[in-house]
Design an enzyme around this catalytic site. Structure first.
Site: not given
Length: 655
Positions: A324, A328, A573, A614-615, A633, A635
């Site tokens: 992690e 990061d 993450s 937008d996906i 839009g 979701d």
């Protein structure tokens, strides 16, 4: 009707109140958290350290205040408040103090026994079990964990109806200590599922129920961690853009979201990454990554802020302990270079820390009596188990302009009052100009580890049951980040899809938090045009609660250096620090022309959805269902979409 966190609490109270009684139920739990058993009833003469958290003032105006400095149409946009103004505005009122003390005195607790914390938010007193039971109309029992750790608690408690609007929560009551010392409870993530501890017991997703998780956020077996893929030979990776669908490296992200390298560095700008001990980065891993992807950063380290004895442990080195933090920092430091990055390392090796412990450190006014917000859920320092012997950090650390956290609870892990109190702290820091990003989860509509909520309120194996949203992802005052991926075989110039490789983007609807005004039109449009095929038994379909995530970023096939080798990792993450890095660069552009940091960004994003990509394909399966579907839009899979840096900069520079 427009709801706020305060009015929600009032609505919950009105539903559960017993109309024929002067006392009303305030909190309850249906089942004990995993590992705990109820034992004998406490003797009536035993002494309990009672703590009453007072309601803060002006919470009914919180959204209005935040919109004044965050909404793009507001003439006060960017005019962030001082910490002093925030503390004074939200301090519990004299009315609350008086109401609670009148109740206590009428119940035999004299004023000489009552103390008020420095923050003015808590009243404390010692009471016998008999006094406490009479006060709260309950019974206290001793409970024991499988580790032998004791805990005093009750199943539920009630308070007078006239007092309830003035009280957040009371301890010790239904809140259980879920922070088992690290050395006593450490499961490996590669351990076969059948050998791990059984799923956590939690109540159904009803705001007044108390719930607790078996794993604290610092447990390396927690479901929030990134997921490890194959080890790879770095020599086989092209650092250009041809293989981004298989190997994500920093240049892939720059191409996807159109932001430049080596943007700038401004002394007024700042970016923070939060990690919780025992998670720790290894400098050798950073240098290995930088040597391949950001050569001028070799031997560079983040600014280290040790909170509550936070330490970069090297006793345990594995993906579970280093993955992690390495992920990061390798990407955050590279993407915002040459801007420095602050690492907030929270908690010692024994107790670890909670989100509240971190918030205490960056906002002294959030601290409470003896330094903890709720010692039954947040770590207490000096560490009673023999770790960090110093006092808990209460203030003393500056909040950076942008803060990213890749950890989360299930919303069902904690009580609603606890979550509301913490969520309001994010609001206060947003008022002061800080932007919070949290990852939305990696199990689609299921919770950490793929758990869903069964009809009896317990967590199950995830093959069925009620959807299990994350926290703080459902808090309306943070920006929740979901995950996308480049379609297999596609290039960085083609649209991404919702992540369906190894992980599924967390998303859904809160069972606790009302629908914020800035999101109302987007959620209404989603239900009107793309109604999900599920019932209220599966998720909160009232269309009146907070939806998440807000935005998304790539979360698949990241190349990271961990424990001396390169591996692929997957998870929101990765998405959260990438999104946070991009908005750190947006801050850079604003600060360069003398403007303020962006602060709370959600109102601007929802007012300018065209500033995101937008996906419209992919889903977030879980709980035995396909989950929700990404569509035109907003979701509850990918939110408004992924960042388009040039458009975002243009919009924010105009404000």
């Amino acid at each position: 009707m427009r709801f706020t966190l305060l009015t929600l609490g009032a609505l919950v109270a009105s539903v559960i109140a017993a109309p024929s009684s002067t006392h009303v139920l305030h909190e309850k739990r249906s089942t004990l958290p995993f590992g705990w058993e109820r034992h004998n009833k406490l003797p009536s003469h035993e002494i309990l350290p009672m703590r009453i958290g007072l309601k803060q003032s002006n919470l009914d105006k919180a959204e209005e205040f935040l919109m004044e400095v965050s909404h793009p149409s507001s003439p006060k946009y960017g005019q962030h408040w001082s910490a002093k103004k925030v503390a004074e505005t939200f301090a519990p009122s004299r009315e609350s103090f008086d109401a609670v003390t009148v109740w206590l005195k009428s119940s035999g607790i004299s004023s000489e026994r009552i103390s008020r914390s420095q923050s003015m938010g808590w009243l404390t007193f010692d009471a016998t079990v008999a006094e406490a039971e009479n006060l709260l109309k309950t019974e206290f029992f001793m409970h024991k964990h499988t580790t032998g750790k004791p805990h005093v608690g009750c199943k539920d408690y009630s308070i007078p109806e006239f007092v309830q609007p003035h009280v957040d929560f009371i301890t010790p009551t239904v809140h259980f200590d879920t922070k088992i010392p690290q050395g006593r409870h450490m499961e490996k993530r590669d351990m076969p599922l059948e050998k791990r501890a059984p799923p956590t017991i939690a109540a159904a997703g009803v705001p007044v129920e108390s719930k607790a998780a078996v794993h604290k956020i610092t447990d390396p077996s927690g479901g929030y961690l990134p997921k490890k893929g194959a080890d790879i030979n770095i020599q086989s990776i092209i650092t250009e853009l041809e293989t981004c669908d298989e190997f994500i490296v920093p240049d892939c992200l720059r191409a996807l979201y159109s932001f430049p390298p080596n943007f700038a560095a401004n002394s007024k700008n700042s970016f923070g990454i939060v990690e919780y001990t025992p998670e720790a980065y290894l400098q050798g891993d950073l240098d290995l990554f930088f040597a391949n992807f950001s050569k001028n950063q070799v031997q560079k380290t983040p600014t280290f802020d040790s909170i509550d004895g936070g330490v970069l442990q090297t006793t345990e080195e594995s993906f579970e302990y280093n993955g992690e933090s390495d992920l990061d920092l390798e990407y955050a430091m590279t993407l915002v270079n040459p801007q420095p990055v602050t690492l907030y390392q929270a908690g010692d090796l024994i107790e670890g820390a909670s989100f509240n412990n971190f918030l205490d450190a960056i906002d002294g006014s959030y601290c409470t009596y003896e330094g903890g917000d709720d010692p039954t859920q947040d770590a207490v320092y000096p560490d009673p188990f023999g770790g960090y012997e110093g006092p808990e950090n209460c203030g003393g650390f500056a909040a950076t302009k942008v803060i990213s956290t890749s950890y989360a609870y299930n919303e069902a892990d904690l009580t609603a009052f606890y979550e509301m109190r913490q969520c309001n702290e994010y609001m206060k820091l947003g008022l002061q100009g800080t932007t919070f990003f949290y990852s939305s989860g990696d199990y689609g509509v299921a919770g950490n580890g793929g758990q869903c909520i069964a009809a009896n309120g317990s967590y199950n194996d995830g093959t069925s049951g009620r959807f299990n949203p994350s926290f703080p992802g459902t808090c309306p005052y943070i920006t929740s980040v979901g995950a996308t991926q480049i379609k297999p075989g596609a290039s960085v110039t083609q649209p991404e899809e919702a992540c369906e490789t190894v992980i599924f983007s967390g998303g859904g609807f809160s069972n606790v938090f009302p629908l914020p005004s800035y999101q109302a039109a987007a959620v209404k449009s989603f239900f009107a045009n793309h109604p999900p095929p599920y019932t209220s038994a599966q998720y909160n379909n009232s269309q009146q609660t907070r939806g998440f995530p807000d935005i998304s970023a790539n979360g698949a096939n990241y190349v990271i250096a961990v424990d001396g080798t390169f591996s692929l990792v997957y998870g929101t993450s990765a998405s959260s620090p990438v999104a946070a890095s991009i908005f750190t660069l947006v801050n850079e552009a604003r600060l360069a022309i003398g403007k303020s940091s962006v602060g709370f960004i959600n109102p601007v994003l929802y007012a300018h959805p065209g500033d995101l990509n937008d996906i419209t394909s992919g889903g977030n399966m879980g709980c035995g269902t396909p989950g929700f579907t990404a569509t035109t839009g907003w979701d509850p899979v990918t939110g408004l979409g992924t960042p388009n840096f040039p458009k975002l900069v243009a919009t924010f520079l105009r404000l």
